[in-house]
Design an enzyme around this catalytic site. Structure first.
Site, mmCIF file in Angstrom:
data_model
loop_
_atom_site.group_PDB
_atom_site.id
_atom_site.type_symbol
_atom_site.label_atom_id
_atom_site.label_comp_id
_atom_site.label_asym_id
_atom_site.label_seq_id
_atom_site.Cartn_x
_atom_site.Cartn_y
_atom_site.Cartn_z
ATOM 1 N N PHE A 16 0.267 -0.900 -0.018
ATOM 2 C CA PHE A 16 0.351 0.023 -0.270
ATOM 3 C C PHE A 16 0.932 0.962 0.235
ATOM 4 C CE2 PHE A 16 0.500 -1.250 4.420
ATOM 5 C CZ PHE A 16 0.939 -0.176 5.184
ATOM 6 N N CYS A 17 0.478 2.660 -0.710
ATOM 7 C CA CYS A 17 1.105 3.740 -1.030
ATOM 8 C C CYS A 17 -0.364 4.821 0.148
ATOM 9 C CB CYS A 17 1.661 4.031 -1.880
ATOM 10 S SG CYS A 17 0.481 3.821 -3.727
ATOM 11 N N TRP A 18 -0.048 5.852 -0.249
ATOM 12 C CA TRP A 18 -1.094 6.691 0.360
ATOM 13 C C TRP A 18 -2.398 6.317 -0.672
ATOM 14 C CZ3 TRP A 18 -3.082 9.479 3.462
ATOM 15 C CH2 TRP A 18 -4.021 10.352 3.186
ATOM 16 N N TYR A 36 -3.170 3.784 2.522
ATOM 17 C CA TYR A 36 -2.772 4.282 3.623
ATOM 18 C C TYR A 36 -4.614 4.979 4.094
ATOM 19 C CZ TYR A 36 -2.369 6.102 8.352
ATOM 20 O OH TYR A 36 -2.780 7.021 9.515
#
Length: 357
Positions: free
Chosen positions: A92-94, A121
């Site tokens: 996962f990233c932002w 996130y």
């Protein structure tokens, strides 16, 4: 194959190993509590790509990102493999955007099954906030009250180590709940991390009929306790923890001076903490405190603060629960912990007998 899943699906899959591919700075600010950081870009590289995007557009930013990442691909795959042994990677990233897609694609090309968190996130954060806003706390709280230094935090920590369900809000906040709450080697957490730690603790104990908690104020350092928990605290079972003045002073000194190796830094921290409350102290008390801090007479500093500031405030608030409270002698912490376990077990047995067959 890359599989995209929701936050709720991910939280209910124990085989997943959460991998945060955002920059170290983003990760340090807030993340999923058990996630491992394998950054696609470091902080400086992320800033460069962001600047390129603003000044030259998306295409140029992507080209710059590819040049930065290409040499890193073997190392990224190794780091993810090391971080996810025994499980499946969840990347996962932002926002579930290009960074997580890139790392997931590298893993897929290496024939590694991989999951990607839909919404990143940000979706996880929204999920936690939404759940806390409507959280149905079914457990009743056993709330530890008591003057500063009686050992409430030590008791909670020992109970937790012995498997008793505890909500240690000060640990979650990274703060000791007073003007001196950041003294020593302690890092205050922000609301995002506090909310995550609290939510997952509540979920871990959702089937417990009773939870221990300290009688914290609504604000703990940088964070705020949610309303439902404050209401549950007020309706909880009060336990007043008691210890002699000398024992309390010694415990405070041991707690706040533990591991402190720089006396100058300590002196500056204490002076700064006192400055935040000195307007509430008479001039003669402020004068003596300044002198004792200058002499590094920490025992006398603690004695003055208890006598002139903390005890009068806490005694006033403690009066509100005095009539219904269980009193607990904490002169010896081992004995106090066993007494708390006894309270917990008696309440659980009583609850069990109330359940109709």
């Amino acid at each position: 194959m890359i599989r995209e899943i929701s936050v709720e699906e991910a939280l209910n899959n124990p085989r997943l190993r959460w991998v945060d591919v955002r920059s170290p700075g983003e990760f340090a600010d807030a993340t999923v509590p058990w996630a491992v950081n394998v950054p696609l870009f470091d902080d400086e590289e992320r800033a460069r790509v962001g600047t390129s995007y603003k000044q030259q557009g998306r295409k140029k930013a992507i080209q710059l990102g590819v040049r930065i990442v290409s040499p890193k691909i073997p190392s990224l795959l190794e780091q993810v493999e090391e971080a996810t042994q025994g499980g499946e990677p969840l990347i996962f990233c932002w926002r579930g955007g290009m960074r997580s897609k890139a790392v997931a694609t590298f893993l897929d090309l290496a024939d590694r099954p991989v999951y990607r968190l839909a919404g990143g996130y940000r979706a996880y954060r929204q999920y936690v906030v939404s759940r806390l806003e409507s959280y149905d706390l079914r457990a009743r709280l056993i709330v530890l009250h008591g003057l500063t230094g009686v050992g409430k935090t030590d008791i909670l920590q020992r109970l937790s180590q012995e498997g008793v369900p505890v909500l240690d809000l000060e640990e979650m906040a990274g703060h000791r709940g007073s003007a001196f709450g950041t003294l020593g080697e302690i890092r205050p957490r922000n609301q995002k991390m506090f909310d995550s730690l609290l939510f997952h603790a509540l979920e871990r104990f959702k089937d417990e009929p009773y939870l221990f908690m300290e009688a914290e104020s609504k604000r703990i350092g940088r964070v705020l306790m949610p309303d439902f928990l404050e209401e549950a605290k007020a309706a909880g079972i009060p336990v007043i923890v008691e210890a002699s003045f000398d024992v309390r002073v010694s415990r405070i000194l041991e707690t706040y001076l533990r591991g402190e190796t720089d006396p100058d830094r300590l002196q500056q921290q204490v002076a700064g903490a006192v400055s935040r409350i000195e307007r509430r102290l008479p001039p003669d008390v402020r004068k003596e405190l300044a002198y004792r801090i200058g002499e590094r007479d920490w025992r006398r500093v603690v004695e003055i603060l208890l006598e002139k500031y903390y005890d009068p405030r806490y005694l006033h608030s403690q009066e509100k629960v005095e009539g219904d409270a269980i009193h607990l002698d904490a002169e010896d912490l081992d004995t106090a912990v066993e007494a708390c376990k006894g309270i917990w077990n008696r309440l659980r047995r009583r609850t069990a007998t109330d359940i109709p067959v």
